[in-house]
Enzyme design. Structure first.
Site, short mmCIF file in Angstrom:
data_model
loop_
_atom_site.label_atom_id
_atom_site.label_comp_id
_atom_site.label_asym_id
_atom_site.label_seq_id
_atom_site.Cartn_x
_atom_site.Cartn_y
_atom_site.Cartn_z
N LYS A 129 0.82 -1.22 0.00
CA LYS A 129 0.00 0.00 0.00
C LYS A 129 0.85 1.28 0.00
O LYS A 129 0.49 2.29 0.58
CB LYS A 129 -0.96 0.03 1.19
N THR A 130 2.00 1.22 -0.70
CA THR A 130 2.84 2.42 -0.81
C THR A 130 3.08 2.83 -2.26
O THR A 130 3.80 3.80 -2.51
CB THR A 130 4.20 2.19 -0.14
N GLY A 131 2.53 2.10 -3.21
CA GLY A 131 2.71 2.43 -4.62
C GLY A 131 3.59 1.46 -5.37
O GLY A 131 4.03 1.75 -6.49
N SER B 122 -4.67 2.81 4.82
CA SER B 122 -4.92 2.25 3.49
C SER B 122 -5.06 0.73 3.55
O SER B 122 -5.90 0.15 2.87
CB SER B 122 -3.79 2.65 2.54
N TRP C 210 -2.47 7.75 -13.86
CA TRP C 210 -1.35 7.96 -14.77
C TRP C 210 -1.51 6.99 -15.93
O TRP C 210 -1.82 5.82 -15.74
CB TRP C 210 -0.02 7.73 -14.06
N LYS D 166 -5.29 9.53 -7.24
CA LYS D 166 -6.16 10.12 -6.24
C LYS D 166 -7.60 9.65 -6.48
O LYS D 166 -7.84 8.77 -7.31
CB LYS D 166 -6.08 11.64 -6.28
N LYS E 132 -11.93 6.27 -2.37
CA LYS E 132 -13.32 5.84 -2.25
C LYS E 132 -13.68 5.62 -0.78
O LYS E 132 -14.72 5.07 -0.49
CB LYS E 132 -13.53 4.55 -3.04
#
Length: 734
Positions: free
Chosen positions: A466-468, A564, A669, A685, A688
């Site tokens: 959950k950090t990308g 998250s 992106w 972004k 939800k």
């Protein structure tokens, strides 16, 4: 040899009840004795032999000789003359200087082989005299008035001759040379040594390996040795080598290996060799480590193997670091070396001189091996027992030295019990640490040529979750020189090899997730598994297999990461996350329900960034680790990718500013494709789920306060910039 053939019929009637191997041994002895005696009568006795009434034929002088012999009986066993035998008269001997009498040295009155030797002599009507094998100073009288008393000497155990004291050895050798007398000896050293070692090592038993293809494939003498060994089959333990002593790693089809094993098993069953020890050893150290999975599978299928051993894990040297491991249900025990060689080297020819071997035994490396290892497994070769016999000398001397100078109590256990004992002592060694086979020349030589270390990844994206990390995985995949792993049916783009049960499937399983390398040097494989970051085992496992890999981690505010993860679990219908609020989860106490505390740990623990980073830096140099700002990856991915390309040292660089575009409406992106098309990749972004409540924010700010301070210190030591979110947190801390 006609004498040998003519007596064969009588011999068959005598030994019809004996096993085949014993019968062949007795035939050999019988024929050899016949040759000696026949030669004596053909070339030495000038007179014609005349049988007399079924008794001993000969002149009065001959009777006087035998009467004289009977007047001087041996120490325990009397001289026995068999009626119907052959003897010569005094006047007919011509130049012969010995009496036609065989001297037999036996181990005891009741030894099995000694009785078999006597039975053969009696069946051939030979005169003989039995003696208990002499020790010091009690060799029987060999001459009588310039005549030799014996025309042949037989030793039931040839080692009794070899180990005679200098005086008696010289006396017997001189007699044999002067009177032309031969010596026949039988070698039972393996069994005798085993019995001797049991005096100091309870239950000591040699474990003998066999490759059935080479049975009866040597000289006549060697083939008789095979038969003799099998006649004592129940005295030893046995384990299978490969049928033709082949190297398993050269065969990539399990069925081929199984067929070879079945040939060996059929050989064992035909010759009464036990096959239930559950232990096997592969020839030439092949296939055990590095692991050749086909060997393990075939072993279990054909033999039911549960235990093996190797000198190669993790490396041959230094020996003190050898360890055990378990793979595919088979326990692999560490095996030690003992300074002996696979080829024949006699004691006086030992490299550096015999004193070097004695140094190993008497307080040297071999002694220290036994002293410092609670369990020792040694494997030597046939030549160390049948030729130079240094194996027998070495271990008898070693045990004697250990018993003299230590209080150690030695014992022997069967392989399966030994494995249980080993892992009771060292339970942490059950889990292996896979090495890169190409980092060790010995390992590379016994690794399949169809495998290549170029198939291993050079980059690991380790998370945390959950950090990308998924977005970064997709961005990396846009580069033409970067190739990701194939997807996993269970875990999608993640292999999750180093932190879970997949690790025990071995490196062959891992490599299958990467393509075969092309002929170009631009192949740069990578994998992303976000659960590696906070795993207690992943860093060590990864560094052991991929010591030169580059590591990338992405860090965001740990409070945001925790929230998250909680929302992620709710989205996947986790009943605990649906039942409890986020604040309930992160503030749960030790007496809370177990499942609630498990969810709490998955929310909070991965955010202890400094602790987990230290673990990775214990195994990788800081120059191999790149820490990315997860917030910057969301807002400026092209700039982050520029930094990554430089970190990886890629020659062919890609301008991500030209291939990435942000769609504000979708909040994604997207990759710009030819023809103006786009392929949206990651989410930036448009959450939800609601914002985190203030109470939880305050709790997490305090919870992570010290962790964030330690992280800033660590990044400073690494020479890497602080992420923007960390700078903000440190400002709040002040």
């Amino acid at each position: 040899m006609l004498g040998c053939v003519s007596r064969l019929r009588r011999l068959v009637r005598l030994v019809h009840h004996l096993p085949l191997q014993t019968s062949l041994l007795l035939l050999f002895l019988f024929c050899t004795v016949s040759v000696f005696v026949s030669a004596y009568f053909l070339y030495g006795v000038k007179r014609e032999l005349e049988p007399s009434g079924g008794g001993v034929a000969g002149s009065e002088g001959a009777s006087a000789i035998y009467d004289d012999l009977r007047a001087s009986p041996s120490r325990l066993l009397p001289v026995r003359a068999v009626s119907g035998g052959l003897a010569g008269g005094e006047g007919g001997r011509g130049g012969v200087r010995t009496n036609p009498l065989v001297l037999v040295f036996v181990e005891s009155q009741y030894s099995q082989l000694g009785q078999e030797i006597v039975a053969i002599l009696e069946s051939g009507r030979f005169h003989y005299r039995t003696e208990i094998s002499p020790g010091k100073g009690d060799m029987p009288t060999l001459t009588d008035k310039e005549r030799g008393r014996f025309t042949l000497v037989i030793y039931e155990n040839i080692l009794k001759y070899v180990n005679l004291d200098a005086w008696n050895r010289e006396l017997l050798d001189k007699y044999c040379v002067e009177y032309g007398v031969g010596i026949i000896g039988f070698f039972k050293a393996l069994l005798e040594t085993q019995r001797a070692l049991r005096n100091n090592v309870p239950n000591f038993t040699f474990n003998l390996g066999f490759s059935g293809k080479f049975f009866h494939a040597g000289s006549d003498e060697e083939d008789l040795g095979d038969d003799l060994l099998l006649s004592y089959v129940n005295e030893f333990w046995w384990f299978p080598h490969m049928w033709s002593h082949m190297q398993p790693h050269l065969f990539h089809n399990q069925s081929v290996l199984a067929e070879q094993m079945l040939l060996n098993k059929r050989f064992a069953m035909e010759h009464g060799i036990p096959t239930n020890m559950g232990y096997a050893v592969a020839p030439h150290h092949s296939g055990v480590y590095p692991v050749h999975l086909q060997l393990y599978d075939a072993w279990k299928k054909v033999w039911g193997i549960r235990v093996t051993s190797t000198e190669e894990y993790p490396h041959l040297k230094p020996a003190r670091f050898r360890r055990g491991f378990t793979h595919s249900g088979i326990s692999v025990l560490p095996r030690q070396t003992c300074g002996l060689f696979t080829h024949t080297i006699f004691y006086k020819e030992y490299p550096g001189g015999p004193n070097e071997l004695d140094k190993l035994i008497n307080g040297g490396e071999l002694f220290l091996t036994v002293l410092l290892n609670p369990i020792s497994i040694f494997m030597t070769h046939l030549s160390n027992y049948g030729n130079d016999r240094l194996g027998l000398y070495t271990f008898k001397s070693l045990v004697a030295f250990v018993q003299t100078w230590t209080n150690l109590r030695l014992q022997t256990l069967p392989p399966v019990q030994l494995a249980h004992r080993y892992y009771n002592l060292f339970p942490n060694e059950k889990d292996p640490l896979w090495q890169d086979p190409c980092e060790d020349k010995r390992h590379k030589d016994i690794w399949s040529k169809e495998k290549t270390c170029d198939r291993f990844p050079k980059l690991l994206v380790i998370g945390p979750q959950k950090t990308g990390s998924t977005a970064l995985y997709l961005f990396l995949g846009m580069h033409p020189d970067l190739t990701s792993n194939y997807p996993n049916k269970e875990t999608f783009e993640e292999i999750q090899f180093f932190n879970g049960h997949n690790y025990h499937r071995g490196i062959d399983w891992y490599m299958e997730y990467f393509p075969l390398p092309s002929n170009t040097s631009s192949d740069y494989y990578f994998e992303k598994s976000a659960s590696y970051f906070d795993s207690e085992v992943a860093a060590e496992r990864a560094a052991t297999l991929l010591p030169k890999a580059k590591i990338i981690t992405i860090l965001i505010n740990p409070a945001d990461r925790a929230y998250s993860w909680y929302q992620h679990q709710r989205a996947h219908d986790d009943p605990v996350a649906l039942k409890y609020s986020f604040h309930d989860v992160i503030t749960a106490t030790h007496d809370s329900p177990v499942k609630l505390r498990v969810l709490q740990n998955r929310c909070l623990v991965p955010g202890w960034y400094a602790i987990h980073m230290e673990r990775w830096l214990n195994h990788y140099h800081s120059s191999q680790v790149l820490v990315l700002d997860g917030q910057q990856l969301k807002t400026e991915p092209a700039s982050v990718m520029d930094r990554i390309q430089k970190f990886l040292g890629l020659v062919n660089t890609v301008n991500y500013h030209n291939i990435l575009a942000f769609d504000p409406k979708k909040g994604f992106w997207c990759q710009l494709l030819e023809g103006g098309k786009t392929k949206c990749l990651g989410k930036s972004k448009g959450r939800k789920y609601p914002d985190m409540d203030p109470e939880s924010q305050s709790f997490l700010r305090e919870h992570y306060r010290d962790h964030n301070i330690e992280l800033s210190k660590l990044l400073y030591r690494m020479g890497q910039p602080l992420p923007s979110w960390l700078r903000e947190q440190l400002i709040h801390t002040r």
